[in-house]
Design an enzyme around this catalytic site. Structure first.
Site, short mmCIF file in Angstrom:
data_model
loop_
_atom_site.label_atom_id
_atom_site.label_comp_id
_atom_site.label_asym_id
_atom_site.label_seq_id
_atom_site.Cartn_x
_atom_site.Cartn_y
_atom_site.Cartn_z
N TYR A 165 0.70 -1.10 0.01
CA TYR A 165 0.02 -0.01 -0.06
C TYR A 165 0.84 1.38 0.10
CZ TYR A 165 -4.07 2.96 1.51
OH TYR A 165 -4.95 3.94 1.59
N LYS A 169 1.01 4.20 -2.68
CA LYS A 169 0.67 5.71 -2.34
C LYS A 169 1.92 6.70 -2.23
CE LYS A 169 -3.66 5.29 -1.35
NZ LYS A 169 -4.80 5.57 -2.06
#
Ligand SMILES: NC(=O)c1ccc[n+]([C@@H]2O[C@H](COP(=O)([O-])OP(=O)(O)OC[C@H]3O[C@@H](n4cnc5c(N)ncnc54)[C@H](O)[C@@H]3O)[C@@H](O)[C@H]2O)c1
Length: 259
Positions: A165, A169
């Protein structure tokens, strides 16, 4: 050039045409509602089946034009078709709220590389795919526009089991900066909003049991965020009140990343 427009403090979007990607619920659902409340016509875009239903409810509640379009941001042809359909429906696109998201938690030594690549494919490349298609439409229109992507507090600090993740990001933050730099010449603002944990399907999936109570303890505000609190930051970055802000990643985290 990003033009100066007289600032009223009304955060008005009357008559603007907006796309909310990931608008099928969560932060995207709240953002779509906030845009409609401020007078924008809204396209609800998501890979979920509920897009038409969400769009219909919004039109009935706020009296604006809406359209629901099913689209997977990892598929170029679906993105191109979706952007063309929004232009057909509204005549133009002025605002893009770009917030599809995927998370699968695993430690860095165990995570499957396919899972890492899926994070990148949706949260970074998929988001860029939509940014590029919409920015090209905005450039063609010649009157600027607003693009807001949802990043994460995971951009700023290391969080256990967030490696896939966080990679996706962090890439998104870099993309926001480069696009902001290049597209300012066309009057397009590109910004991010970086939330702490938000009470959504994704928030619940990632934070359960002891990690949840420990996380709440570590946030100075002592709670997770609600979707409308994130949507409010997105609204600010979508209207003329924020014309002088571009390439920014606005943290909405109850103080979690102060330390
Ligand atoms: N909830 C949190 O704690 C939190 C914290 C920080 C950042 N975020 C980010 O906020 C954004 C919104 O997430 P949310 O919390 O509202 O969760 P959510 O799961 O309610 O919303 C995510 C939406 O993205 C859609 N989506 C997923 N893959 C897609 C694809 N390939 N194509 C099109 N749509 C796709 C889903 O169908 C869903 O409607 C995400 O980018 C997420 O990473 C969430």
């Amino acid at each position: 050039m990003i033009e100066y427009k007289k600032v009223t403090g009304n955060f008005d979007l009357k008559g603007k045409a907006a796309i909310v990607v990931g608008g099928g619920g969560g932060i995207g659902g709240s953002t779509a509602e906030m845009y409609a409340r401020k007078g924008a016509n809204v396209a609800i875009v998501d890979c979920k089946d509920n897009v038409e239903e969400v769009a219909k409810d919004l039109a009935e509640k706020f009296g604006v034009k809406t359209i629901g379009l099913k689209c997977d941001v990892t598929k170029q042809e679906e993105v191109d078709k979706t952007v063309a359909a929004v232009v057909d429906a509204f005549g133009e696109i002025n605002i893009l709220a770009n917030m599809p998201g995927y998370v699968e938690l695993e430690s860095a030594e165990k995570i499957d590389i396919d899972v890492v690549e899926r994070h990148i494919a949706i949260n970074a490349v998929g988001v860029f795919r939509v940014c590029q298609a919409v920015a090209n439409q905005m450039i063609k229109q010649g009157n600027g526009g607003k693009i807001v992507c949802i990043t994460s507090q995971a951009d700023f600090i290391a969080i256990n089991k967030h490696v896939g993740y966080t990679m996706s990001k962090a890439a998104l933050v870099g993309m926001i900066k480069v696009c902001a730099l290049e597209w300012a010449a066309y009057g397009i603002n590109v910004n991010g909003v970086a939330p702490t944990v938000v009470n959504t399907y994704m928030g619940d999936k990632a934070w359960q049991g002891k990690v949840k109570t420990d996380m709440i303890e570590a946030i100075p505000a002592h709670r997770f965020a609600e979707t409308d609190e994130i949507a409010a930051a997105v609204l600010f970055l979508s209207c003329d009140e924020s014309n002088m802000i571009t390439g920014e990643d606005l943290v909405v985290d109850g103080g979690f990343t102060i330390k």
